[in-house]
Design a protein around this motif. Sequence first.
Motif, mmCIF file in Angstrom:
data_model
loop_
_atom_site.group_PDB
_atom_site.id
_atom_site.type_symbol
_atom_site.label_atom_id
_atom_site.label_comp_id
_atom_site.label_asym_id
_atom_site.label_seq_id
_atom_site.Cartn_x
_atom_site.Cartn_y
_atom_site.Cartn_z
ATOM 1 N N LEU A 20 0.824 -1.209 0.000
ATOM 2 C CA LEU A 20 0.000 0.000 0.000
ATOM 3 C C LEU A 20 0.860 1.262 0.000
ATOM 4 O O LEU A 20 0.550 2.230 -0.697
ATOM 5 N N ASN A 21 1.949 1.242 0.774
ATOM 6 C CA ASN A 21 2.854 2.397 0.788
ATOM 7 C C ASN A 21 3.456 2.630 -0.592
ATOM 8 O O ASN A 21 3.612 3.777 -1.016
ATOM 9 N N LYS A 26 -0.715 5.906 2.752
ATOM 10 C CA LYS A 26 -0.080 5.858 4.069
ATOM 11 C C LYS A 26 -0.774 4.804 4.928
ATOM 12 O O LYS A 26 -2.007 4.705 4.935
ATOM 13 N N THR A 27 0.035 4.019 5.655
ATOM 14 C CA THR A 27 -0.520 2.934 6.471
ATOM 15 C C THR A 27 0.028 2.971 7.888
ATOM 16 O O THR A 27 1.034 3.628 8.172
ATOM 17 N N VAL A 51 -5.559 2.409 7.443
ATOM 18 C CA VAL A 51 -5.356 3.510 6.502
ATOM 19 C C VAL A 51 -6.295 4.652 6.886
ATOM 20 O O VAL A 51 -7.251 4.458 7.638
ATOM 21 N N ASP A 52 -6.010 5.839 6.340
ATOM 22 C CA ASP A 52 -6.897 6.981 6.567
ATOM 23 C C ASP A 52 -8.265 6.696 5.951
ATOM 24 O O ASP A 52 -8.391 5.907 5.012
ATOM 25 N N PRO A 58 -9.417 2.980 -2.138
ATOM 26 C CA PRO A 58 -8.254 2.628 -2.975
ATOM 27 C C PRO A 58 -7.400 1.518 -2.352
ATOM 28 O O PRO A 58 -6.875 0.658 -3.070
ATOM 29 N N ALA A 59 -7.292 1.515 -1.032
ATOM 30 C CA ALA A 59 -6.511 0.470 -0.363
ATOM 31 C C ALA A 59 -7.151 -0.897 -0.559
ATOM 32 O O ALA A 59 -6.462 -1.888 -0.836
ATOM 33 N N ARG A 60 -8.459 -0.963 -0.442
ATOM 34 C CA ARG A 60 -9.149 -2.240 -0.636
ATOM 35 C C ARG A 60 -9.014 -2.737 -2.068
ATOM 36 O O ARG A 60 -8.957 -3.934 -2.316
ATOM 37 N N GLN A 61 -8.948 -1.813 -3.041
ATOM 38 C CA GLN A 61 -8.733 -2.223 -4.431
ATOM 39 C C GLN A 61 -7.344 -2.822 -4.616
ATOM 40 O O GLN A 61 -7.197 -3.852 -5.275
ATOM 41 N N VAL A 62 -6.317 -2.196 -4.037
ATOM 42 C CA VAL A 62 -4.950 -2.719 -4.129
ATOM 43 C C VAL A 62 -4.860 -4.075 -3.442
ATOM 44 O O VAL A 62 -4.242 -5.015 -3.959
#
Length: 105
Positions: A20-21, A26-27, A51-52, A58-62
């Motif tokens: 994610l980074n 940012k994590t 995550v924020d 977007p994090a869940r997509q990655v």
Amino acid sequence: MQIAYRAKDITEAHIVAGLLNASGIKTHVGGLYLQGAMGEIGAAGFSNVHVDDEDLYPARQVIAEYEANGQAVPATETVEGKPDSYARWFLLTMAVLALIWLNLR
């Protein structure tokens, strides 16, 4: 902050956090200090990647791409598929050395 990923252990949490980074998100990895209380056994349910709020989607997509494409090798096997017996041999060697040392005393 929201939990984007619930990992099996702290190592997996750091792998996902690194991914994610690298994607610009940012994590924060939670549960890092709880692992030591359990030794090598993972503290189930505490290894999370946060995550924020605005980065959750977007994090869940990655993460979904990571899970779909990831072919992780189980921790008990090497790349060739043979059991990883290093720890067993190390412990056996240490036990034999301890018995020899006790008999020499």
